[in-house]
Motif scaffolding. Sequence first.
Motif, PDB file in Angstrom:
ATOM      1  N   GLY A 319       1.136  -1.170  -0.341  1.00  0.00           N
ATOM      2  CA  GLY A 319       0.293  -0.180   0.034  1.00  0.00           C
ATOM      3  C   GLY A 319       1.005   1.120   0.223  1.00  0.00           C
ATOM      4  N   ILE A 320       2.443   1.338   0.546  1.00  0.00           N
ATOM      5  CA  ILE A 320       2.901   2.007   0.982  1.00  0.00           C
ATOM      6  C   ILE A 320       3.287   2.334  -1.014  1.00  0.00           C
ATOM      7  CG2 ILE A 320       4.951   3.292   1.934  1.00  0.00           C
ATOM      8  CD1 ILE A 320       4.387   1.800   4.316  1.00  0.00           C
ATOM      9  N   ALA A 321       3.785   1.567  -1.066  1.00  0.00           N
ATOM     10  CA  ALA A 321       4.333   1.815  -2.463  1.00  0.00           C
ATOM     11  C   ALA A 321       3.489   1.945  -2.999  1.00  0.00           C
ATOM     12  CB  ALA A 321       4.579  -0.037  -3.031  1.00  0.00           C
ATOM     13  N   GLY A 322       1.867   1.867  -3.562  1.00  0.00           N
ATOM     14  CA  GLY A 322       1.028   2.662  -3.985  1.00  0.00           C
ATOM     15  C   GLY A 322       0.907   3.823  -3.641  1.00  0.00           C
ATOM     16  N   ILE A 323       1.068   4.778  -2.632  1.00  0.00           N
ATOM     17  CA  ILE A 323       0.977   5.891  -2.408  1.00  0.00           C
ATOM     18  C   ILE A 323       2.405   6.769  -3.358  1.00  0.00           C
ATOM     19  CG2 ILE A 323       2.052   7.118  -1.093  1.00  0.00           C
ATOM     20  CD1 ILE A 323       0.087   5.956   1.302  1.00  0.00           C
ATOM     21  N   ILE A 324       3.349   5.603  -3.337  1.00  0.00           N
ATOM     22  CA  ILE A 324       5.254   6.416  -3.780  1.00  0.00           C
ATOM     23  C   ILE A 324       4.887   6.203  -5.028  1.00  0.00           C
ATOM     24  CG2 ILE A 324       7.509   6.144  -3.766  1.00  0.00           C
ATOM     25  CD1 ILE A 324       6.191   6.773  -0.619  1.00  0.00           C
ATOM     26  N   LEU A 325       4.409   5.749  -5.385  1.00  0.00           N
ATOM     27  CA  LEU A 325       3.814   5.569  -7.024  1.00  0.00           C
ATOM     28  C   LEU A 325       3.207   6.247  -7.492  1.00  0.00           C
ATOM     29  CD1 LEU A 325       5.179   3.973  -9.211  1.00  0.00           C
ATOM     30  CD2 LEU A 325       3.373   2.045  -9.121  1.00  0.00           C
ATOM     31  N   SER A 326       1.923   7.006  -6.757  1.00  0.00           N
ATOM     32  CA  SER A 326       0.894   7.398  -7.882  1.00  0.00           C
ATOM     33  C   SER A 326       1.736   8.992  -7.230  1.00  0.00           C
ATOM     34  CB  SER A 326       0.189   7.432  -6.301  1.00  0.00           C
ATOM     35  OG  SER A 326       0.175   7.740  -5.176  1.00  0.00           O
ATOM     36  N   ILE A 327       2.722   9.817  -6.712  1.00  0.00           N
ATOM     37  CA  ILE A 327       3.501  10.476  -6.109  1.00  0.00           C
ATOM     38  C   ILE A 327       4.288  10.842  -7.450  1.00  0.00           C
ATOM     39  CG2 ILE A 327       5.217  11.528  -4.934  1.00  0.00           C
ATOM     40  CD1 ILE A 327       4.578  10.300  -2.401  1.00  0.00           C
ATOM     41  N   SER A 385      -6.717  -9.681  -4.013  1.00  0.00           N
ATOM     42  CA  SER A 385      -7.012 -10.011  -2.802  1.00  0.00           C
ATOM     43  C   SER A 385      -5.632  -9.614  -2.007  1.00  0.00           C
ATOM     44  CB  SER A 385      -7.538 -11.628  -2.356  1.00  0.00           C
ATOM     45  OG  SER A 385      -6.386 -12.205  -3.490  1.00  0.00           O
ATOM     46  N   GLY A 386      -6.532  -9.555  -0.418  1.00  0.00           N
ATOM     47  CA  GLY A 386      -5.520  -9.001   0.305  1.00  0.00           C
ATOM     48  C   GLY A 386      -4.767  -8.013   0.022  1.00  0.00           C
ATOM     49  N   THR A 387      -3.248  -8.539  -0.247  1.00  0.00           N
ATOM     50  CA  THR A 387      -2.473  -6.717   0.071  1.00  0.00           C
ATOM     51  C   THR A 387      -2.412  -6.395  -1.598  1.00  0.00           C
ATOM     52  OG1 THR A 387      -0.402  -8.164  -0.441  1.00  0.00           O
ATOM     53  CG2 THR A 387      -0.832  -7.411   1.483  1.00  0.00           C
ATOM     54  N   VAL A 388      -2.419  -6.840  -2.401  1.00  0.00           N
ATOM     55  CA  VAL A 388      -3.146  -7.014  -3.887  1.00  0.00           C
ATOM     56  C   VAL A 388      -4.194  -5.596  -3.661  1.00  0.00           C
ATOM     57  CG1 VAL A 388      -3.948  -7.224  -6.213  1.00  0.00           C
ATOM     58  CG2 VAL A 388      -2.592  -9.114  -5.313  1.00  0.00           C
ATOM     59  N   VAL A 389      -4.582  -5.911  -3.152  1.00  0.00           N
ATOM     60  CA  VAL A 389      -6.382  -4.948  -3.227  1.00  0.00           C
ATOM     61  C   VAL A 389      -5.817  -3.832  -2.121  1.00  0.00           C
ATOM     62  CG1 VAL A 389      -8.492  -4.266  -2.041  1.00  0.00           C
ATOM     63  CG2 VAL A 389      -8.336  -6.659  -3.222  1.00  0.00           C
ATOM     64  N   GLY A 390      -4.869  -3.978  -1.417  1.00  0.00           N
ATOM     65  CA  GLY A 390      -4.357  -2.849  -0.308  1.00  0.00           C
ATOM     66  C   GLY A 390      -3.478  -2.113  -1.406  1.00  0.00           C
ATOM     67  N   PHE A 391      -3.076  -2.710  -2.505  1.00  0.00           N
ATOM     68  CA  PHE A 391      -1.908  -1.816  -3.196  1.00  0.00           C
ATOM     69  C   PHE A 391      -3.042  -0.709  -4.769  1.00  0.00           C
ATOM     70  CE2 PHE A 391      -0.577  -1.325  -7.161  1.00  0.00           C
ATOM     71  CZ  PHE A 391       0.713  -0.902  -7.299  1.00  0.00           C
ATOM     72  N   ALA A 392      -3.981  -1.861  -4.638  1.00  0.00           N
ATOM     73  CA  ALA A 392      -5.356  -0.958  -5.668  1.00  0.00           C
ATOM     74  C   ALA A 392      -5.497   0.293  -5.184  1.00  0.00           C
ATOM     75  CB  ALA A 392      -6.449  -2.428  -5.895  1.00  0.00           C
ATOM     76  N   ILE A 393      -6.339   0.229  -3.758  1.00  0.00           N
ATOM     77  CA  ILE A 393      -7.048   1.443  -2.746  1.00  0.00           C
ATOM     78  C   ILE A 393      -6.276   2.284  -3.127  1.00  0.00           C
ATOM     79  CG2 ILE A 393      -7.828   1.948  -1.141  1.00  0.00           C
ATOM     80  CD1 ILE A 393      -8.971  -0.826  -1.104  1.00  0.00           C
ATOM     81  N   THR A 394      -4.982   2.562  -2.361  1.00  0.00           N
ATOM     82  CA  THR A 394      -3.764   3.180  -2.415  1.00  0.00           C
ATOM     83  C   THR A 394      -3.230   3.981  -3.957  1.00  0.00           C
ATOM     84  OG1 THR A 394      -1.942   1.561  -1.947  1.00  0.00           O
ATOM     85  CG2 THR A 394      -2.808   2.579  -0.149  1.00  0.00           C
ATOM     86  N   GLY A 398      -4.360   7.947  -5.174  1.00  0.00           N
ATOM     87  CA  GLY A 398      -3.446   8.980  -5.459  1.00  0.00           C
ATOM     88  C   GLY A 398      -3.540   9.204  -6.762  1.00  0.00           C
ATOM     89  N   VAL A 399      -3.672   8.507  -7.893  1.00  0.00           N
ATOM     90  CA  VAL A 399      -3.844   9.237  -9.219  1.00  0.00           C
ATOM     91  C   VAL A 399      -4.635   9.724  -9.548  1.00  0.00           C
ATOM     92  CG1 VAL A 399      -3.989   8.038 -11.014  1.00  0.00           C
ATOM     93  CG2 VAL A 399      -2.442   6.479  -9.952  1.00  0.00           C
ATOM     94  N   VAL A 400      -5.861   9.688  -9.140  1.00  0.00           N
ATOM     95  CA  VAL A 400      -7.007  10.703  -9.259  1.00  0.00           C
ATOM     96  C   VAL A 400      -6.516  11.632  -8.220  1.00  0.00           C
ATOM     97  CG1 VAL A 400      -9.624  11.309  -8.628  1.00  0.00           C
ATOM     98  CG2 VAL A 400      -8.805   8.589  -9.687  1.00  0.00           C
ATOM     99  N   LEU A 401      -5.968  11.632  -7.313  1.00  0.00           N
ATOM    100  CA  LEU A 401      -5.738  13.108  -6.212  1.00  0.00           C
ATOM    101  C   LEU A 401      -4.620  13.871  -7.423  1.00  0.00           C
ATOM    102  CD1 LEU A 401      -6.217  12.081  -2.731  1.00  0.00           C
ATOM    103  CD2 LEU A 401      -8.084  13.651  -4.004  1.00  0.00           C
ATOM    104  N   SER A 402      -3.302  12.515  -7.592  1.00  0.00           N
ATOM    105  CA  SER A 402      -3.008  14.045  -8.147  1.00  0.00           C
ATOM    106  C   SER A 402      -2.940  14.510  -9.765  1.00  0.00           C
ATOM    107  CB  SER A 402      -1.377  12.442  -9.410  1.00  0.00           C
ATOM    108  OG  SER A 402      -2.122  11.454  -9.762  1.00  0.00           O
TER     109      SER A 402
END
Length: 430
Positions: A319-327, A385-394, A398-402
């Motif tokens: 999920g943190i990786a998803g945030i950094i990637l969206s940055i 499922s699992g951590t994949v869903v967490g990554f997708a959410i963050t 992040g992409v929409v906000l960016s």
Amino acid sequence: MKKSILSFVAVLLVIALLCCTAVFGLTVGPIQIPNVLDEENGIRRGLDLVGGSSITFEAQLPDGYNTSNLQSDMNSVQAMMTKRLDSLGYTEATVELVGDTRIKVDIPAISDPQEAVEVLGATAQLQFLNADGEVILGGSDIKSASAGYGKVSQTSVAEEHYVNVEFTDEAAEKWTEATKLAAQAEDGKNYIKIVMDEETLSSPSVSSEYAETGITGGGCIISGNFDADSARTLAEQINIGQLPFTLEEVSMSAVGPSLGEKALSTSLTAGAIGILLVMIFMIVMYRVPGFIASIALLFYTALDAVILTVAHVNLSLPGIAGIILSIGMAVDANVIIFERIKDELHNGKTVRAAIDSGFSRAWTAIIDSNITTIIAAVVLYFFGSGTVVGFAITFGIGVVLSMFTAVTVTRFLLRRIVEFNIRNPKLYGA
């Protein structure tokens, strides 16, 4: 000039407020926004960051059970438990099969295994009982259950929360006959209980209007003193109760964070250093636009943190990786815009005209890249499922906000800078 200064300062104050809210939290009357690191009310941490509980269940196969269906039934149990946990917000929980008859569930942020069992839901078969305690239907007789809101019948005046239950074809006939008998019973016995783990989930009564026909149509609506949460909870309990056999806990234990207690703080520190380096790069390469993009990046980071906190997103390292990637996506949009602005300045346009034209020319490329990325995030959310869903959410948030930050906040602040008579093309990277 005065109006531009006021609007510029107002935006800076909003960004400062968002940053303070993310770091310290905010309380305004009944509205409470916890800070991003609030362990109890803020972002939920995944099992790899904060630890949690691990429970192993074993299937209790009934007499006469067809073992050829065991693999398929265990897969169904795994899917049901995963869906149950995802619906409760524990997207970082893991559910895996162990051997032929066991299933292991790891739930983050819950240190008490017994509490984890309660959060997961009942593990016994669902049963519909009449007033005499006789079993009418079991979990395998249920197609699905869902919560809804509206009028429960044609004669209803007010709208209310309810639970809609659909039965299999064979079960529909049993249900019709059972409700017919219940409707004919005297007061106090004209009900059907929904029971799981010897606990009564609901005891809806059957109206006397069904005394001759019973409830037909292949399903029923359960109404009463429901609110949105209680209706959704009952629907989820009925769905999870469709287990083909009972499950018994054979081991329960609390587990520590698999990546170390300091994994989250270390990851956040790394993210902060990365953002700082990006800001320095943007300022060196694009000067004034780079400085404005850095301010917008602070806005994006703070707003993203507040949204993830309010939504109680379950956060793990993916999920943190998803945030950094969206940055990175946010910076990518700014780079496209600023390069277009430089092209327009080289073509001899004024700074203001170059900014307007640069944003217009970059818009198509930005919207195309971001829409395809959002589609990928949506696919990961619904099929992962699992951590994949967490990554997708963050990542998706992040992409929409960016995209919003790049085309609104950055543009607004750049226009205000031009109105301050800062119009030397060299200050805009040309």
